[in-house]
Design a protein around this motif. Sequence first.
Motif, PDB file in Angstrom:
ATOM      1  N   ASP A 283      -9.803  -4.049   3.073  1.00  0.00           N
ATOM      2  CA  ASP A 283      -9.420  -3.063   3.740  1.00  0.00           C
ATOM      3  C   ASP A 283      -9.714  -2.904   5.327  1.00  0.00           C
ATOM      4  O   ASP A 283     -11.069  -2.326   4.540  1.00  0.00           O
ATOM      5  CB  ASP A 283      -8.619  -1.896   3.297  1.00  0.00           C
ATOM      6  CG  ASP A 283      -7.876  -1.452   4.190  1.00  0.00           C
ATOM      7  OD1 ASP A 283      -8.198  -0.910   4.849  1.00  0.00           O
ATOM      8  OD2 ASP A 283      -6.756  -0.672   3.179  1.00  0.00           O
TER       9      ASP A 283
ATOM     10  N   GLN B  61     -10.335 -11.189   6.598  1.00  0.00           N
ATOM     11  CA  GLN B  61      -9.169 -11.294   6.718  1.00  0.00           C
ATOM     12  C   GLN B  61      -8.140 -11.757   6.511  1.00  0.00           C
ATOM     13  O   GLN B  61      -6.687 -11.084   5.752  1.00  0.00           O
ATOM     14  CB  GLN B  61      -8.773 -10.480   8.216  1.00  0.00           C
ATOM     15  CG  GLN B  61      -7.266  -9.842   8.622  1.00  0.00           C
ATOM     16  CD  GLN B  61      -7.417  -8.219   7.555  1.00  0.00           C
ATOM     17  OE1 GLN B  61      -7.970  -8.116   7.068  1.00  0.00           O
ATOM     18  NE2 GLN B  61      -5.665  -8.438   7.333  1.00  0.00           N
TER      19      GLN B  61
ATOM     20  N   VAL C 237     -10.967  -3.882  -4.462  1.00  0.00           N
ATOM     21  CA  VAL C 237     -10.777  -3.777  -2.712  1.00  0.00           C
ATOM     22  C   VAL C 237     -12.423  -4.219  -2.509  1.00  0.00           C
ATOM     23  O   VAL C 237     -13.211  -3.464  -2.730  1.00  0.00           O
ATOM     24  CB  VAL C 237      -9.979  -3.075  -2.169  1.00  0.00           C
ATOM     25  CG1 VAL C 237      -9.682  -2.923  -0.782  1.00  0.00           C
ATOM     26  CG2 VAL C 237      -9.043  -2.871  -3.091  1.00  0.00           C
TER      27      VAL C 237
ATOM     28  N   LYS D 224      -8.043   4.965   1.770  1.00  0.00           N
ATOM     29  CA  LYS D 224      -8.072   4.433   2.516  1.00  0.00           C
ATOM     30  C   LYS D 224      -8.479   2.991   0.827  1.00  0.00           C
ATOM     31  O   LYS D 224      -7.095   2.139   0.874  1.00  0.00           O
ATOM     32  CB  LYS D 224      -8.574   3.748   3.744  1.00  0.00           C
ATOM     33  CG  LYS D 224      -8.574   4.551   4.546  1.00  0.00           C
ATOM     34  CD  LYS D 224      -7.450   4.524   5.710  1.00  0.00           C
ATOM     35  CE  LYS D 224      -6.971   5.675   6.485  1.00  0.00           C
ATOM     36  NZ  LYS D 224      -5.432   5.317   6.750  1.00  0.00           N
TER      37      LYS D 224
ATOM     38  N   ASN E  91      -5.112   0.936  -1.404  1.00  0.00           N
ATOM     39  CA  ASN E  91      -4.642  -1.134  -2.141  1.00  0.00           C
ATOM     40  C   ASN E  91      -3.960  -0.572  -3.518  1.00  0.00           C
ATOM     41  O   ASN E  91      -3.375  -1.964  -4.064  1.00  0.00           O
ATOM     42  CB  ASN E  91      -6.000  -1.312  -1.805  1.00  0.00           C
ATOM     43  CG  ASN E  91      -6.008  -1.437  -0.520  1.00  0.00           C
ATOM     44  OD1 ASN E  91      -5.258  -2.684   0.341  1.00  0.00           O
ATOM     45  ND2 ASN E  91      -6.453  -0.155  -0.033  1.00  0.00           N
TER      46      ASN E  91
ATOM     47  N   LYS F 140       0.403  -1.580  -0.093  1.00  0.00           N
ATOM     48  CA  LYS F 140      -0.331  -0.102   0.191  1.00  0.00           C
ATOM     49  C   LYS F 140       1.055   1.469  -0.348  1.00  0.00           C
ATOM     50  O   LYS F 140       2.223   0.997   0.154  1.00  0.00           O
ATOM     51  CB  LYS F 140      -1.080  -0.186   1.491  1.00  0.00           C
ATOM     52  CG  LYS F 140      -2.143  -1.080   1.544  1.00  0.00           C
ATOM     53  CD  LYS F 140      -2.488  -1.204   2.717  1.00  0.00           C
ATOM     54  CE  LYS F 140      -3.278  -2.540   2.546  1.00  0.00           C
ATOM     55  NZ  LYS F 140      -3.977  -2.503   3.703  1.00  0.00           N
TER      56      LYS F 140
END
Length: 808
Positions: free
Chosen positions: A658, A607, A579, A566, A570, A461
């Motif tokens: 994320d 995750q 994402v 955010k 990615n 990232k």
Amino acid sequence: MISFFEIAAFLMTALLLYVYLGYPAILLLLRGILPEHKVHKKEIYPRVSLLISCFNEEAVIREKLENSLAIDYPEGKLEIIVVSDASTDRTDEITGEYAARGVRLVRQDRNLGKTSALNIAVEQTTGEILVFSDANAMYQPDAILRLVRNFYDEKVGYAVGEAKYRDATNTAATRSESTYWRLEILLKKMESYIHSVVGGDGAIYAIRRELYEKLLETDINDFVNPLQIILKGYRGIYEKEAVCWEDSAGSFQKEFRRKIRIINRSLSGLLRMKAVLNPFKTGIFSFEIVSHKLLRWFVPLFLICLIISCFALSLLGVKIFHWISLSIILFMWFAYAGYLFADFSISPVFYYPYYFVMVNMASLIGVGRSFKGEIQTTWETVRANDGDRTGNYSVSRSMIHVFFFISLPGFLQITGRLAGVSLLPEKITYWSAVAIILYVYMGYPLILKLLSGYFHKPVHKREIEPEVTLLICAYNEEEVIEEKVKNCLQLDYPRRKLKIVIASDGSTDRTNDIVRGYVDERLILMDYPERRGKMTVINDTVPKLESEIIVFSDANTMYREDAIKKLARNFNDPSVGAVSADVVLHNEATFGKSESLYYRYERWIQQKESEFGSIIGADGGMYAIRRRLFVQPSSNIILDDFVISMNVVLGGQRLVYDREALGYEKSSDSPKTEFLRKSRVIAGAIQSIMQKEGVPTVRQKGVFFCYASHKFLRWMIPLILIILFIVNLRLYYLTGEFIYAVTIKAQTIFYLLAAADMFIAKIIRLRITSLPFYFCLVNGAALYGIYKGLFSKQPVKWQKFSRETEAF
């Protein structure tokens, strides 16, 4: 005393053996006993009309015409006619380019079918001999010379050439069809030696012009026309030296469709020309057509009778039929494996049984439609896409799955009897169900944790600011749309690099009026006046967008100010194609807490999947993709977020999670709303499987493992729970063993707690009842969703639920 089932089993076995072994053996024997019906051949040069049947053949027509013009035949004695069945592509245009070289186009204005078009074209021919060809059949230079020399013999009415496959070894489907076709050629050669070959070949066969009779639209010309000629007292010859090359259907699905059409029309034609079955009129040919065609078309009925008889005798305790039934089940399992791995390089021991089963399913459908009077007159080139317009292939696939799972108890029952183990099917089913449930909820997360640690794939990232379009599809969202618009306008992202597009799917409330009050250079309203469904709106809107990144959002999902940043960071990693964010549920009610607990469990799995490679499906409330990776799903897709995001994964890019990209959404406080919402999700998931959209194959090893473990098995849990309860109850009743007593009582208590929550929730909400209730609600919704998905009962247009609390 011999039972009815024994007679049926013996008779069906005899018929099957005759069709596949007896008839070829008799032909071989007759060939050795009877004198050859020699054909008096001589090089002759009658005028020939080559008729090339076409419907949307732009992919091959140029090659075919070049091939036809290169045929070795005396100049001025070969006319080439392209017969177009109202083609809608460039077939006719390309054919027109060859007019100066003598190629004629005969076009039928309406798509009425190949036979109807040929009736028109034959009237315009000038040749003494008519040669019929498909557009993809490429002739060897001397093919027509080899065919027509047979007509020196006055008894020959039609001659059939030898079609060979150019792609005979490319795939399991082509190898299967090629093997079948080689066996067909052997039969044709022996039939021709004894009397006449049964039927023609649409790729290459010729007849005398004066023997052509106008056919019905329902007739298949290369089968019915030869029957007419036989009834006139002529012979049909197989000419192995007249060779053409063509490609096979190329896939099991296309071959399945083709077989249905051929058998459907051929049987209809035979019933119309049933005089050929009379041995006093056609002699040995009647024996050939009954043995080669009629009995072969009825093989699926013989097989069904045989299977029923064998299983019945096995249940009655006849030991030999235990072994026969086991053999039948194993054969079908091999066919099932062939179906599952048809796209892979697998052994013939798997794909030959699958081809056999598939062909006989096609035969059953074709025969059934013939007797119902449903005759397919129009046709479609096998070079068209794999879409199954009739749905028959989907039905056959479902039948394969159903047979596999139904046959499991039968296999275990027979094995138990042979091994002397009582209740073997029930015990294996019980422990298998327990194992699957434990694996789904505990085993898979544990394995995933280990895999994510050992094969950890970090996302590189970095704070970047690509151009982003935030796309919100809305239908009657007046309750939340103003809050959503204000939330979007407050996002912390460079103003010049963020566009907000609200696509309204025929909203009839104040949604559009509210949005228009905020329209400026940043916010665009795309007002689609007709409601067509979210997927159609997305498909129409995405091509109009120009940004590098598209963020998809629900109208009721509110973003934290830095959410877009955010997500965007990615995409610094070139391996990342999409994402998914963390949409947090807010509701103080206990039901909301149950749902939130479920989502926390899901987020943990996502995750770990992200660390291992890719998650399985994005959260529709907030996810982003690279615009260039958008693959347009079918407009009827229900689960748009799943299919769009999984298409990115299937394209070789990662779909990551994320947890710092945060959004907020109110969880459902209504069991009815939650039930209908989740059932819609599962219906969409089943639809995606049936349409093969967004579904990984075994080739994508890690993704397929996660998909099967996280999604597919989870969707099947309600069915497994029902099976477990029924089998557990039976084992407890018949054995009384401790383990079965404990588990049936535990299940009963669990379900009673869930039921109790329906009554006490209005007074007081207790976690001890709300958690079982939510578990049952989710799996009940999944069961309902499976039903809706399998039988297409879920509307494509999404239903708008009020966000106020509803009673169940």
